[in-house]
Write a protein that holds these residues in place. Structure first.
Motif, PDB file in Angstrom:
ATOM      1  N   ASN A  56     -19.280  15.524  16.761  1.00 35.22           N
ATOM      2  CA  ASN A  56     -18.966  14.312  15.831  1.00 35.22           C
ATOM      3  C   ASN A  56     -19.443  12.965  16.423  1.00 35.22           C
ATOM      4  N   VAL A  57     -19.964  13.123  17.431  1.00 39.76           N
ATOM      5  CA  VAL A  57     -20.700  11.893  18.039  1.00 39.76           C
ATOM      6  C   VAL A  57     -22.000  11.547  17.081  1.00 39.76           C
ATOM      7  N   ALA A  58     -22.598  12.558  16.582  1.00 41.02           N
ATOM      8  CA  ALA A  58     -23.777  12.285  15.752  1.00 41.02           C
ATOM      9  C   ALA A  58     -23.566  12.901  14.284  1.00 41.02           C
ATOM     10  N   LEU A  59     -22.322  13.233  13.906  1.00 38.71           N
ATOM     11  CA  LEU A  59     -22.004  13.774  12.849  1.00 38.71           C
ATOM     12  C   LEU A  59     -20.971  12.839  11.876  1.00 38.71           C
ATOM     13  N   ASN A  60     -19.892  12.314  12.846  1.00 39.88           N
ATOM     14  CA  ASN A  60     -19.239  11.391  12.124  1.00 39.88           C
ATOM     15  C   ASN A  60     -18.271  10.868  13.300  1.00 39.88           C
ATOM     16  N   PRO A  61     -18.774   9.465  13.710  1.00 37.00           N
ATOM     17  CA  PRO A  61     -18.197   8.919  14.799  1.00 37.00           C
ATOM     18  C   PRO A  61     -16.693   8.986  14.959  1.00 37.00           C
ATOM     19  N   ALA A  62     -16.047   8.393  13.662  1.00 41.92           N
ATOM     20  CA  ALA A  62     -14.769   8.219  13.639  1.00 41.92           C
ATOM     21  C   ALA A  62     -14.002   9.491  14.081  1.00 41.92           C
ATOM     22  N   ALA A  63     -14.264  10.593  13.662  1.00 40.97           N
ATOM     23  CA  ALA A  63     -13.507  11.827  13.975  1.00 40.97           C
ATOM     24  C   ALA A  63     -13.648  12.065  15.389  1.00 40.97           C
ATOM     25  N   MET A  64     -14.288  11.436  16.372  1.00 37.66           N
ATOM     26  CA  MET A  64     -14.231  11.378  17.996  1.00 37.66           C
ATOM     27  C   MET A  64     -12.847  11.133  18.463  1.00 37.66           C
ATOM     28  N   THR A  65     -12.036  10.349  17.564  1.00 37.77           N
ATOM     29  CA  THR A  65     -10.677   9.988  17.957  1.00 37.77           C
ATOM     30  C   THR A  65      -9.830  11.148  17.885  1.00 37.77           C
ATOM     31  N   ASN A  66     -10.186  12.171  17.299  1.00 39.45           N
ATOM     32  CA  ASN A  66      -9.467  13.731  17.386  1.00 39.45           C
ATOM     33  C   ASN A  66      -9.571  14.166  18.810  1.00 39.45           C
ATOM     34  N   LEU A  67     -10.104  13.659  19.523  1.00 39.94           N
ATOM     35  CA  LEU A  67     -10.170  14.270  21.094  1.00 39.94           C
ATOM     36  C   LEU A  67      -9.542  13.160  21.929  1.00 39.94           C
ATOM     37  N   ASP A  68      -8.619  13.730  22.663  1.00 43.16           N
ATOM     38  CA  ASP A  68      -7.845  12.708  23.553  1.00 43.16           C
ATOM     39  C   ASP A  68      -8.160  12.608  24.885  1.00 43.16           C
ATOM     40  N   LYS A  69      -9.036  13.413  25.415  1.00 45.02           N
ATOM     41  CA  LYS A  69      -9.522  13.639  26.802  1.00 45.02           C
ATOM     42  C   LYS A  69     -10.898  13.554  26.646  1.00 45.02           C
ATOM     43  N   SER A 247      -1.616  13.465   8.262  1.00 46.76           N
ATOM     44  CA  SER A 247      -0.649  14.105   9.017  1.00 46.76           C
ATOM     45  C   SER A 247      -1.467  15.320   9.593  1.00 46.76           C
ATOM     46  N   ASP A 248      -1.112  15.993  10.578  1.00 44.74           N
ATOM     47  CA  ASP A 248      -1.591  17.197  11.049  1.00 44.74           C
ATOM     48  C   ASP A 248      -2.270  18.185  10.223  1.00 44.74           C
ATOM     49  N   GLN A 249      -1.703  18.379   8.906  1.00 47.23           N
ATOM     50  CA  GLN A 249      -2.019  19.342   7.966  1.00 47.23           C
ATOM     51  C   GLN A 249      -3.422  19.014   7.146  1.00 47.23           C
ATOM     52  N   PHE A 250      -3.200  17.466   6.917  1.00 41.90           N
ATOM     53  CA  PHE A 250      -4.386  17.054   5.976  1.00 41.90           C
ATOM     54  C   PHE A 250      -5.328  16.041   6.688  1.00 41.90           C
ATOM     55  N   ALA A 251      -6.608  16.179   6.264  1.00 43.42           N
ATOM     56  CA  ALA A 251      -7.712  15.123   6.825  1.00 43.42           C
ATOM     57  C   ALA A 251      -8.830  15.185   5.702  1.00 43.42           C
ATOM     58  N   VAL A 252      -9.334  13.734   5.605  1.00 39.51           N
ATOM     59  CA  VAL A 252     -10.389  13.626   4.742  1.00 39.51           C
ATOM     60  C   VAL A 252     -11.397  12.780   5.507  1.00 39.51           C
ATOM     61  N   ALA A 253     -12.783  13.067   5.447  1.00 36.88           N
ATOM     62  CA  ALA A 253     -13.606  12.164   6.227  1.00 36.88           C
ATOM     63  C   ALA A 253     -14.925  11.917   5.470  1.00 36.88           C
ATOM     64  N   SER A 296     -31.648  10.020   4.461  1.00 38.70           N
ATOM     65  CA  SER A 296     -30.475   9.857   4.636  1.00 38.70           C
ATOM     66  C   SER A 296     -29.621  11.269   4.481  1.00 38.70           C
ATOM     67  N   ILE A 297     -28.174  11.206   4.886  1.00 40.66           N
ATOM     68  CA  ILE A 297     -27.505  12.061   5.048  1.00 40.66           C
ATOM     69  C   ILE A 297     -26.069  11.766   4.713  1.00 40.66           C
ATOM     70  N   THR A 298     -25.292  12.026   3.436  1.00 39.61           N
ATOM     71  CA  THR A 298     -23.920  11.843   3.309  1.00 39.61           C
ATOM     72  C   THR A 298     -23.006  12.982   3.062  1.00 39.61           C
ATOM     73  N   THR A 299     -21.961  12.958   4.120  1.00 40.68           N
ATOM     74  CA  THR A 299     -21.127  14.148   4.113  1.00 40.68           C
ATOM     75  C   THR A 299     -19.658  13.865   3.769  1.00 40.68           C
ATOM     76  N   LEU A 300     -19.044  14.680   2.812  1.00 40.37           N
ATOM     77  CA  LEU A 300     -17.682  14.591   2.671  1.00 40.37           C
ATOM     78  C   LEU A 300     -17.049  16.000   3.182  1.00 40.37           C
ATOM     79  N   SER A 301     -15.857  15.525   3.983  1.00 36.12           N
ATOM     80  CA  SER A 301     -15.229  16.924   4.507  1.00 36.12           C
ATOM     81  C   SER A 301     -13.846  16.695   4.315  1.00 36.12           C
ATOM     82  N   VAL A 302     -13.091  17.987   4.050  1.00 32.69           N
ATOM     83  CA  VAL A 302     -11.725  18.009   3.787  1.00 32.69           C
ATOM     84  C   VAL A 302     -11.069  19.174   4.528  1.00 32.69           C
ATOM     85  N   LYS A 303      -9.910  19.050   4.774  1.00 33.19           N
ATOM     86  CA  LYS A 303      -9.064  19.770   5.695  1.00 33.19           C
ATOM     87  C   LYS A 303      -7.757  20.003   5.241  1.00 33.19           C
TER      88      LYS A 303
END
Length: 453
Positions: A56-69, A247-253, A296-303
């Protein structure tokens, strides 16, 4: 390459990782690569920017916060493409002068594409901020045909190497909301070559009927030369993203990567120029280059987690391939040496996938994707004979310990049959037609390791 073996070698990108170069075959439409993450490979990139993945460093920097180590990740993907050309052409469009040469044969050897990322969550006064660094390959291609193939006057080698070094930062704005930004330092190198039918050029310049005269000293396809342009450049771009995970069940980026423009500068080289054309300035070696803009690349992801152990995922991605309308090769004086029309369009990519935790140690995943091609039947060339694709993927994660996990994935890509129907274009130096079809598919095998400190 063994010149005694007929081969069409379609590969993508030479990627520098830890000072080494590795090249891989094209595995996405256009010359885009999505092999930054083996975990994403196993689900056809569904939910590609909402996972606990250092890529996610190169795909979506915001999602780096999903890693706590502190997390170090290395991804290796082997891409094995099978392709074949069936067709031919005619000099000056005349059936009396058919093109000679082979049909391209089978592709080259399976090749390896590596990527590497590191994510560093900050502590103390900087709690909530995460830093990341990655080196990888978002774009690249290489199509290489043997010297005597039937389409040699359109393309021999098309080699684009693009390597990105990305530095990113992310912040937790509130609980469940993260923002991220990154700078991309990109190096691009390109080599384009083709054969030149000097025999046809000479006989047609005085009178096209001379090309059909058996007594005329300069005959089509009997006085071949070559042309090659090399260039390189560096550029700066950016990427930003956001993630909402209430929540842990839902995420959108959502993430956006900018275009990066390059003015490739290098050399123009002609070979085997006939003596009768030796004084012609059009065929003199010199300095020159071409412009290239990565899209340019625009990406939308849902979990969404249906249960604690079963998740469904989806991805939509738009790639701004309309940035590539043509490749115009110029001398440093501004004189145009050649121009190839591409007329590419923006493309859409869709994928769906799922993950199931068998246990704390093992997770299974799978996915399906549809990848639209930027090319069209009018301007498709053998430099990149691309078409729409369907992706079928499976993968798994083994959590060896709390610190170490290993991923493996397999993906099958089915490529719709690309057709080529190129006319004579005297103004662009193309004195023959090329008509035919390519067929092919690709198999991708990936493995990665992620270590958390």
């Amino acid at each position: 390459m063994n010149t005694k073996t007929r081969r069409f070698k379609a590969t993508a990108l030479a990627l520098a990782v830890l000072g080494t170069l590795a090249s891989g075959q094209a595995a996405a439409s256009g010359f885009q690569l999505r092999e930054q993450s083996v975990k994403n490979l196993g689900k056809s990139n569904a939910g590609s920017i909402v996972g606990k993945d250092a890529s996610n460093v190169a795909l979506n920097p915001a999602a780096m916060t999903n890693l706590d180590k502190i997390t170090v990740q290395s991804d290796l993907t082997v891409i094995d493409l099978t392709a074949k050309f069936d067709g031919g052409g005619n000099v000056l469009g005349s059936p009396l002068l058919p093109l000679t040469g082979g049909d391209g044969g089978d592709p080259g050897d399976a090749t390896l594409v590596p990527n590497m990322s590191v994510v560093i969550p900050m502590k103390g006064a900087l709690e909530g901020m995460t830093l990341g660094f990655s080196i990888g390959a978002p774009f690249g291609l290489k199509t290489e045909y043997e010297a005597g193939w039937v389409g040699r006057y359109r393309a021999l080698t098309s080699d684009v190497k693009i390597v990105d070094l990305t530095s990113s930062v992310a912040f937790k704005a509130t609980d469940g909301v993260s923002l991220g930004f990154g700078l991309v330092y990109e190096r691009a190198e390109a080599t384009l070559s083709k054969a030149i039918d000097f025999g046809t050029a000479i006989c047609a310049s005085s009178n096209p009927l001379n090309c059909f005269n058996p007594n005329y000293p300069f005959k089509p396809q009997q006085l071949d030369g070559g042309f090659e342009v090399n260039g390189d450049d560096t550029g700066i771009g950016y990427i930003f993203g956001m993630q909402v995970a209430p929540s842990d069940q839902f995420a959108v980026a959502l993430s956006y990567r900018s275009e990066i423009s390059h003015n490739l500068s290098g050399s123009l080289d002609f070979t085997n120029v006939p003596a009768i054309l030796g004084a012609d300035p059009r065929f003199k070696d010199g300095d020159g280059g071409a412009k290239l803009t990565t899209p340019s690349i625009t990406t939308l992801s849902v979990k969404y987690g249906i249960t604690d152990h079963f998740r469904v995922l989806a991805d939509y991605q738009q790639t701004g391939w309309s940035s590539l309308q043509n490749v115009t090769i110029k001398r440093d004086t501004g004189t145009v040496v050649g121009k190839e029309e591409f007329k590419w369009k923006d493309t859409d990519f869709f994928s769906i996938g799922a993950e199931y935790d068998l246990s704390d140690a093992f997770t299974l995943r799978g996915g399906f994707g549809m990848d639209e091609s930027p090319t069209n039947d009018t301007h498709r060339t053998p430099r990149l004979p691309d078409n729409d694709r369907k992706l079928y993927s499976i993968g798994a994660t083994w959590n060896v310990s709390q610190n170490l996990s290993i991923d493996a994935a397999f993906q099958r890509i089915e490529i719709d049959t690309p057709s080529i129907d190129l006319p004579v274009e005297a103004a662009a130096g193309n004195t023959s037609t090329l008509v035919g079809e390519f067929s092919g598919h690709a198999n991708l095998f990936g493995v990665s390791a992620q270590y958390r400190f």
